[in-house]
Motif scaffolding. Structure first.
Motif, PDB file in Angstrom:
ATOM      1  N   GLN A 101       0.834  -1.204   0.000  1.00  0.00           N
ATOM      2  CA  GLN A 101       0.000   0.000   0.000  1.00  0.00           C
ATOM      3  C   GLN A 101       0.872   1.259   0.000  1.00  0.00           C
ATOM      4  OE1 GLN A 101      -3.269   0.175  -0.381  1.00  0.00           O
ATOM      5  NE2 GLN A 101      -3.234   2.398  -0.295  1.00  0.00           N
ATOM      6  N   MET A 102       1.910   1.243   0.840  1.00  0.00           N
ATOM      7  CA  MET A 102       2.821   2.394   0.894  1.00  0.00           C
ATOM      8  C   MET A 102       3.543   2.567  -0.438  1.00  0.00           C
ATOM      9  SD  MET A 102       4.264   1.932   4.795  1.00  0.00           S
ATOM     10  CE  MET A 102       5.702   2.925   4.528  1.00  0.00           C
ATOM     11  N   ALA A 103       3.974   1.477  -1.044  1.00  0.00           N
ATOM     12  CA  ALA A 103       4.658   1.551  -2.339  1.00  0.00           C
ATOM     13  C   ALA A 103       3.717   2.072  -3.409  1.00  0.00           C
ATOM     14  CB  ALA A 103       5.206   0.180  -2.721  1.00  0.00           C
ATOM     15  N   MET A 104       2.461   1.635  -3.368  1.00  0.00           N
ATOM     16  CA  MET A 104       1.489   2.107  -4.367  1.00  0.00           C
ATOM     17  C   MET A 104       1.214   3.596  -4.179  1.00  0.00           C
ATOM     18  SD  MET A 104      -1.131  -1.089  -4.794  1.00  0.00           S
ATOM     19  CE  MET A 104      -1.993  -0.340  -6.131  1.00  0.00           C
ATOM     20  N   GLU A 105       1.131   4.042  -2.919  1.00  0.00           N
ATOM     21  CA  GLU A 105       0.926   5.466  -2.661  1.00  0.00           C
ATOM     22  C   GLU A 105       2.119   6.278  -3.162  1.00  0.00           C
ATOM     23  OE1 GLU A 105       0.123   5.734   1.542  1.00  0.00           O
ATOM     24  OE2 GLU A 105      -1.864   4.808   1.332  1.00  0.00           O
ATOM     25  N   GLU A 106       3.322   5.741  -2.927  1.00  0.00           N
ATOM     26  CA  GLU A 106       4.542   6.401  -3.412  1.00  0.00           C
ATOM     27  C   GLU A 106       4.545   6.466  -4.934  1.00  0.00           C
ATOM     28  OE1 GLU A 106       8.808   5.494  -2.347  1.00  0.00           O
ATOM     29  OE2 GLU A 106       7.805   5.060  -0.429  1.00  0.00           O
ATOM     30  N   LEU A 107       4.151   5.358  -5.571  1.00  0.00           N
ATOM     31  CA  LEU A 107       4.093   5.307  -7.031  1.00  0.00           C
ATOM     32  C   LEU A 107       3.079   6.310  -7.553  1.00  0.00           C
ATOM     33  CD1 LEU A 107       4.930   3.981  -9.694  1.00  0.00           C
ATOM     34  CD2 LEU A 107       3.161   2.257  -9.290  1.00  0.00           C
ATOM     35  N   GLU A 108       1.931   6.351  -6.891  1.00  0.00           N
ATOM     36  CA  GLU A 108       0.901   7.303  -7.318  1.00  0.00           C
ATOM     37  C   GLU A 108       1.400   8.747  -7.166  1.00  0.00           C
ATOM     38  OE1 GLU A 108      -3.549   8.497  -5.848  1.00  0.00           O
ATOM     39  OE2 GLU A 108      -3.029   6.356  -5.874  1.00  0.00           O
ATOM     40  N   LYS A 109       2.080   9.013  -6.078  1.00  0.00           N
ATOM     41  CA  LYS A 109       2.647  10.347  -5.848  1.00  0.00           C
ATOM     42  C   LYS A 109       3.692  10.671  -6.917  1.00  0.00           C
ATOM     43  CE  LYS A 109       4.456  13.061  -2.020  1.00  0.00           C
ATOM     44  NZ  LYS A 109       4.961  13.031  -0.662  1.00  0.00           N
ATOM     45  N   SER A 110       4.526   9.651  -7.206  1.00  0.00           N
ATOM     46  CA  SER A 110       5.550   9.849  -8.249  1.00  0.00           C
ATOM     47  C   SER A 110       4.895  10.080  -9.598  1.00  0.00           C
ATOM     48  CB  SER A 110       6.470   8.639  -8.328  1.00  0.00           C
ATOM     49  OG  SER A 110       7.217   8.508  -7.145  1.00  0.00           O
ATOM     50  N   ASN A 111       3.840   9.349  -9.896  1.00  0.00           N
ATOM     51  CA  ASN A 111       3.128   9.533 -11.170  1.00  0.00           C
ATOM     52  C   ASN A 111       2.547  10.934 -11.260  1.00  0.00           C
ATOM     53  OD1 ASN A 111       3.653   7.010 -12.227  1.00  0.00           O
ATOM     54  ND2 ASN A 111       1.730   6.110 -11.504  1.00  0.00           N
ATOM     55  N   GLU A 112       2.027  11.419 -10.147  1.00  0.00           N
ATOM     56  CA  GLU A 112       1.480  12.782 -10.131  1.00  0.00           C
ATOM     57  C   GLU A 112       2.589  13.803 -10.378  1.00  0.00           C
ATOM     58  OE1 GLU A 112      -0.551  13.243  -6.383  1.00  0.00           O
ATOM     59  OE2 GLU A 112      -2.158  11.866  -6.956  1.00  0.00           O
ATOM     60  N   GLU A 113       3.741  13.582  -9.735  1.00  0.00           N
ATOM     61  CA  GLU A 113       4.876  14.483  -9.931  1.00  0.00           C
ATOM     62  C   GLU A 113       5.336  14.459 -11.386  1.00  0.00           C
ATOM     63  OE1 GLU A 113       7.915  13.357  -7.116  1.00  0.00           O
ATOM     64  OE2 GLU A 113       6.735  14.052  -5.398  1.00  0.00           O
ATOM     65  N   VAL A 114       5.387  13.252 -11.971  1.00  0.00           N
ATOM     66  CA  VAL A 114       5.786  13.133 -13.381  1.00  0.00           C
ATOM     67  C   VAL A 114       4.781  13.861 -14.263  1.00  0.00           C
ATOM     68  CG1 VAL A 114       6.004  11.489 -15.295  1.00  0.00           C
ATOM     69  CG2 VAL A 114       7.109  11.007 -13.114  1.00  0.00           C
ATOM     70  N   GLU A 115       3.502  13.683 -13.954  1.00  0.00           N
ATOM     71  CA  GLU A 115       2.464  14.345 -14.746  1.00  0.00           C
ATOM     72  C   GLU A 115       2.580  15.866 -14.617  1.00  0.00           C
ATOM     73  OE1 GLU A 115      -0.295  14.508 -17.533  1.00  0.00           O
ATOM     74  OE2 GLU A 115       0.581  12.638 -16.818  1.00  0.00           O
ATOM     75  N   ASP A 116       2.858  16.347 -13.396  1.00  0.00           N
ATOM     76  CA  ASP A 116       3.041  17.781 -13.190  1.00  0.00           C
ATOM     77  C   ASP A 116       4.234  18.293 -14.004  1.00  0.00           C
ATOM     78  OD1 ASP A 116       0.899  17.964 -11.491  1.00  0.00           O
ATOM     79  OD2 ASP A 116       2.098  17.942  -9.630  1.00  0.00           O
ATOM     80  N   LEU A 117       5.339  17.531 -13.971  1.00  0.00           N
ATOM     81  CA  LEU A 117       6.523  17.924 -14.732  1.00  0.00           C
ATOM     82  C   LEU A 117       6.230  17.920 -16.231  1.00  0.00           C
ATOM     83  CD1 LEU A 117       9.358  16.083 -12.757  1.00  0.00           C
ATOM     84  CD2 LEU A 117       8.911  18.551 -12.841  1.00  0.00           C
ATOM     85  N   ARG A 118       5.469  16.956 -16.707  1.00  0.00           N
ATOM     86  CA  ARG A 118       5.105  16.915 -18.135  1.00  0.00           C
ATOM     87  C   ARG A 118       4.321  18.162 -18.529  1.00  0.00           C
ATOM     88  NH1 ARG A 118       3.104  10.749 -19.021  1.00  0.00           N
ATOM     89  NH2 ARG A 118       5.167   9.811 -19.039  1.00  0.00           N
ATOM     90  N   CYS A 119       3.380  18.509 -17.643  1.00  0.00           N
ATOM     91  CA  CYS A 119       2.545  19.688 -17.936  1.00  0.00           C
ATOM     92  C   CYS A 119       3.432  20.943 -17.985  1.00  0.00           C
ATOM     93  CB  CYS A 119       1.451  19.860 -16.893  1.00  0.00           C
ATOM     94  SG  CYS A 119       0.155  18.643 -17.033  1.00  0.00           S
ATOM     95  N   LYS A 120       4.374  21.017 -17.042  1.00  0.00           N
ATOM     96  CA  LYS A 120       5.256  22.178 -17.012  1.00  0.00           C
ATOM     97  C   LYS A 120       6.125  22.242 -18.266  1.00  0.00           C
ATOM     98  CE  LYS A 120       5.617  22.782 -12.041  1.00  0.00           C
ATOM     99  NZ  LYS A 120       6.461  22.679 -10.854  1.00  0.00           N
ATOM    100  N   PHE A 121       6.688  21.075 -18.640  1.00  0.00           N
ATOM    101  CA  PHE A 121       7.535  21.067 -19.841  1.00  0.00           C
ATOM    102  C   PHE A 121       6.741  21.234 -21.104  1.00  0.00           C
ATOM    103  CE2 PHE A 121      10.662  18.677 -17.098  1.00  0.00           C
ATOM    104  CZ  PHE A 121      11.621  19.664 -17.097  1.00  0.00           C
ATOM    105  N   ALA A 122       5.499  20.745 -21.088  1.00  0.00           N
ATOM    106  CA  ALA A 122       4.649  20.893 -22.285  1.00  0.00           C
ATOM    107  C   ALA A 122       4.268  22.359 -22.475  1.00  0.00           C
ATOM    108  CB  ALA A 122       3.400  20.032 -22.133  1.00  0.00           C
ATOM    109  N   GLY A 123       4.162  23.047 -21.363  1.00  0.00           N
ATOM    110  CA  GLY A 123       3.797  24.455 -21.424  1.00  0.00           C
ATOM    111  C   GLY A 123       4.947  25.332 -21.868  1.00  0.00           C
TER     112      GLY A 123
END
Length: 106
Positions: free
Chosen positions: A83-105
């Motif tokens: 569960q902790m690993a999945m939460e970490e993965l989800e958090k990392s995915n959100e961070e990656v998505e945020d970075l993509r949005c920033k770089f896409a912009g």
């Protein structure tokens, strides 16, 4: 007198037959008692063996129950780690998505 003697002889013969019949009955009862003693000894031995087997099975059950408890504890710990690993993965995915949005912009 002869008649009395004859009656005594007949009485003695009857008593002798009764004594023989009683002796035979005593022998039969003794034999039955020996058989019952043997059966009782066999049943006592079987009961002891079965009691020992039950004790051994109860010990084995206790051991298996302890093993199950350990495995369940390990499983809960693994589930928590997952569960902790999945939460970490989800958090990392959100961070990656945020970075993509920033770089896409850019």
């Amino acid at each position: 007198m002869q008649h009395s003697l004859q009656e005594n002889i007949e009485e003695m013969m009857d008593l002798k037959q009764e004594q023989e019949a009683s002796a035979q009955r005593i022998m039969e009862l003794e034999f039955d008692l020996q058989q019952k003693d043997a059966t009782l000894a066999r049943v006592a031995k079987e009961t002891t063996e079965k009691s020992e087997r039950i004790c051994a099975l109860e010990e084995e059950l206790d051991e298996k129950t302890a093993e199950v408890d350990v495995i369940q504890t390990e499983l809960k710990a693994s589930e928590k780690s997952l569960q902790m690993a999945m939460e970490e993965l989800e958090k990392s995915n959100e961070e990656v998505e945020d970075l993509r949005c920033k770089f896409a912009g850019w």
